[in-house]
Structures are given as C-alpha cells and as structure tokens.
Design a protein around this motif. Structure first.
Motif: not given
Length: 544
Positions: A416-421, A440-441, A446-447
């Motif tokens: 939920t926080d893109s800065s912690k990808f 699974l991917r 996408g990743d």
C-alpha cells in the motif's frame, strides 16, 4: 521392556558399531502431529519439561503472568493459540538425544507438516479424548502410512470428560486400519483421571498435579492390591477392559510397530503433565533410531558414510535480534563438523558451514558437531532451497526432492506504500523461499502485484502479517476466483491465452507454468476443446 532392560539391550547391540552408528543409535527424531486444539504445543513443551530442558511449562493462553510455549514463538501464534510454523527442540533425556519437531495442526499448513514428516523417524499422533479422530488427524495418519512412519498414539485431555477408551480404540482400528496395542490404560473415566495402568510393569501410576500445573506431575507407583483398595470400581473396570484387550491380541509388538501396522496407545493429560514421562520413556525404549535413507536412485546411504543431509525447512526472522535466515537440515549420514565445506548437490558448488546452530524453539546456540538424526540450523544459507541436499566429498549424493502441494487458493498482493517496494519484493522472495506461500508472476500483472498461491486461506493471513511485522510493509490483498492449478508448457500457455476463466502464471521459484482454472468443470471444458493441451498434476499421484 523396561528402561533398564532396554539400556542393556542397546549396550549389547552397540558392540562392534562404528562411532557414528553408535551416536546415531542414541538419537530419537520424531514429530508431534494432530488436529488443531488437540494440545500439541502443550505436549511438546511438557516433553521438554520432563526432560528438564526447561524449568516451567506455559500455555499459549495461560493465566496472567504465565509464559507462552517455547515452540510457538511467532506473535501470530501466541495471539491465536495455534501453531503456524513447525519448530525444532533438541534436548537430552536418559542418555538419549531427542530431536522433537512440533508441527502446525491446521489443515492450511499441511504442506509444512508433510515436509517435517520427511525428516523424522517416528511420529506421536495426538488425539483429543472428547473428539477422537478428526479430519486433519485422518489425513496425517494417511501421510504417515504412505511414508511407513511408525506412529505412537497419545490420547490427550483424559482429565476432562471424553469418549470411552475402548470406543476410541475401535474408531482408530475401524477408520484407519491400524491395530491398537495400549501400553498404558486409564484408571477412572474421562474427567475423573486417577492414573494409568502400566501394562508392561504390571502396576498403577497415580498422578497428582503439581502446583499450578507448571511443573512435572507427582507420581505414585501402586501395586495391583494397593490400587484395588484405593480406587475400587474404577480399578476393577480398567482391569476388565484390559482383559478384553488381551483376548483380542492387542499386545505390543515392536516389529509390527516399526512396520507401521500397529500403534502403541497411551493415555494422559498434557496440560497437567499426566502420562508425559511414560511417553518419553516409550520413545526412548521403543521408537526407531535413525536408519540408512535411500537417495534419488533408491540406494540406501549407510549411516557411517561421509556427511549428508537435506533441507526440509527454511525460516527467517525467528529472532528480531538476529534478523537472519535459517535452513533446517536433517543429518542423514556421517559426522557434521561446524566449519566443514560441503557440496551443494543442486549446483555442485561448495558450501561453507561456519555458522551452524542447534535450535530450541527460536533460541539457538552454536553446534560443533552433529550425527544422523540430528537437525542443524545453517544460518544465512540463502543459496539453499527446500529439498536441497548437502554432502561431503565424493561420490555425489542427492536425496529425493520435497514436492509442493497443489494450491487451491489464489490472491494478488500489493504494497500500500509504493516507497517500500524494495522491502516488499524482498519479503515476497523470503516467503516464497520458506514455502509460506507459492509466488506466481505474470507479465500482465507485473512485479508490483504478484499472485500468492496457497493450500489454505490462512496462509495469506500469515504472509500479510509477516510482511507487515517483519518487513514493515503494509499490504492489500485481492482474492482471485480460481480453485485449481495444473502444470502446463509454453505451447499450452499459447492455447490458453484467450480462454475464458483461465489464467497462466509462472511459479517464481522454478519457472514452472501453472494454468489456473475457475473450477473442475472449466478444466474439463477447456481440455475437451484442446485435446492436445498439457495440463498435468503438480504432484505424482494427484488426480488430473
């Protein structure tokens, strides 16, 4: 056979053994398995208590001020009072090294339990006296039967009202097909538990709860005459039931026990520590010691050949002070020495074992040597995967791989926080390596939105909880409607690209293509339309 007699027999058998075989004979490696809430973690800790490996037992949901169980170390386990992950406890009892593996009881974590059963020589099956055989218990018995793992049955909670003991034995024999050969028998009905008759010693052991139940039970040994005088009708009833069992041939035989066609049965109450010492003695005296294991070619590797072992579990972040990853290795042959350089069978590359630990719950200490039957923890072994073989020197050896279960539940997870990808991706990779979920991917998603595949939905709760607590990444999860997964290939992926109700994803750990279907009807419909389509089971023997 009493403990002293068994010790003499072992000493005689040890003559002429190699030092490694002698050490292996001192090992007992077993798992405790059961349906949820049967008291498995409580029994695990009670066994450690009686071996004086811990000073006081605690229940997961005990009274205020009472400690939590050693084996349930995750915060989520303590909050819910269930075992989510298998753990290892090693301690000594009567000159025997005990390797005790506590396992998850919930069906959603049956894959973890299955892996544990590949690493043990015996199992203690725990039954709730009031519930008897429950669905997960039946499944676990079938796994033990398929692997020919000898099973000791411990009927727990006899300090509460329960099913009649003869009825319990009849249910086991009727539904499972294992003949019951009781070693102890309860005096007093469920809820009025006075003690047990030790069939081999010919005496009664009376139990009395220690203060608060946190210490070992107080035991009093009574002759038949003393027991009859004190317990009257309850003693008479117990002896009459044993006479009936004797007429049916329900007498313990070690050969049929080791052949997994009979199960010794014992009665007790783990929370009060009743019958626990008797169980420990039976495991030491009668459970099998480590034996040669077959490799992938079916050849048995002798115990005194150079070191070999296989990884059956990977666990990270067991202790926040360490924040590391441990690969649990079952030693199958030879002598392990800390610091030795071994071969990683999957890659052929050398692997250094400088950081090797003996594990007790989540606590650990450095281990300098280990022998067949022992479980060692290799720290920060990021190159290792579940099922990998390690061995010392030529010739190379590889043990059979541990299969993954076919998932039945699927969900997309996002940070939920893109800065912690970056932390999110690291956490997802860690959970996949441990087998908490299958990751699974697909190019379409996408990743940033991997699909988690699980045997049961509670695995998703564990995954998102650990991402939040251990990696500091709150997540959102979206459940997908698929219920079946089948293995396919590149050609099958092309065929299914436009199929309705089907999605093809790639398993991250091994690049296996998985075709996900809404249900069995959709699978049949697609395969009828595409007769040449490859949709194979994920496991040998699984119905397609």
């Amino acid at each position: 056979m009493q403990g002293s007699e068994a010790a003499v027999t072992r000493d005689r058998a040890a003559e002429g053994r190699s030092p490694i075989a002698t050490q292996a004979a001192r090992r007992r490696t077993f798992a405790v398995i059961s349906h949820p809430d049967a008291g498995k973690s409580t029994l695990t800790e009670a066994l450690a208590l009686h071996a004086r490996a811990i000073g006081e037992a605690g229940a997961v949901h005990g009274k205020a001020g009472r400690s939590a169980t050693v084996s349930d170390w995750m915060a989520m386990e303590r909050e819910r009072g269930i075992s989510i992950s298998s753990t290892v406890l090693q301690f000594e009892y009567r000159d025997t090294v005990i390797n005790l593996l506590d396992t998850p009881g919930h069906a959603d974590f049956s894959e973890d339990t299955y892996r544990v059963l590949t690493a043990v020589d015996c199992a203690v099956m725990l039954l709730d006296a009031a519930k008897g055989l429950e669905p997960q218990t039946l499944k676990l018995f079938e796994v033990c039967r398929a692997r020919r793992v000898p099973v000791v049955t411990f009927i727990n909670k006899w300090d509460r009202p329960g099913i009649e003991p003869l009825a319990l034995l009849d249910e086991i024999e009727r539904r499972i097909g294992l003949q019951c050969t009781p070693l102890t028998w309860p005096v007093g009905p469920g809820g009025e538990f006075h003690g047990v008759i030790d069939r081999q010693a010919g005496e009664m052991v009376r139990f009395e709860r220690s203060g608060g139940g946190s210490g070992a039970a107080i035991e009093e040994h009574l002759t038949p005459d003393e027991a009859a005088a004190r317990f009257g009708g309850d003693w008479v009833r117990a002896t009459e039931e044993l006479e009936l069992l004797g007429l049916t041939g329900a007498d313990y035989d070690r050969d049929t026990f080791l052949g997994a066609t009979t199960t010794p049965v014992m009665f007790g109450a783990a929370v009060a520590n009743f019958g626990v010492r008797q169980l420990l003695d039976v495991l030491v005296d009668h459970a099998p010691a480590p034996a040669p294991r077959p490799d992938t070619e079916g050849r048995e590797r002798a115990l005194d050949t150079p070191f070999s072992g296989f990884v059956f579990k990977i666990q990270a972040n067991m202790n926040r002070a360490h924040r590391d990853q441990i690969a649990f290795v079952r030693v199958c042959s030879g002598r392990f020495e800390r610091g030795m350089v071994v071969n990683h069978a999957a890659t052929g590359k050398p692997f250094a074992t400088k950081y090797a630990h003996q594990v007790f719950g989540r606590e650990r200490e450095t281990v300098d040597e280990a022998f067949p039957g022992d479980v060692i923890g290799l720290v920060n072994a990021h190159a290792l995967g579940i099922g990998d073989t390690l061995h010392a020197g030529p010739p190379p050896v590889s043990y059979p791989p541990l299969p993954s279960f076919a998932p039945e539940h699927f969900a997309v997870v996002r940070a939920t926080d893109s800065s912690k990808f970056k932390r999110f991706r690291r956490g997802i990779e860690q959970l996949d390596a441990e087998g908490v979920v299958q990751v699974l991917r697909s190019n379409r998603r996408g990743d940033q939105a991997p699909v988690l595949a699980a045997v049961g939905p509670m695995q998703f709760e564990v995954a998102t909880h650990r991402l939040d607590v251990e990696f500091g990444v709150p997540t959102a999860i979206e459940h997908l409607p698929y219920r079946l997964a089948r293995r396919t290939d590149a050609e099958g992926e092309q065929m299914l690209r436009t199929a309705v109700g089907v999605e093809v994803l790639v398993r991250a750990r091994d690049d296996t293509r998985l075709a996900l279907f809404l249900d069995q009807w959709r699978l049949r419909s697609v395969t009828n339309d595409h007769p040449k389509l490859l949709v194979a089971p994920l496991l040998a023997g699984e119905s397609a």
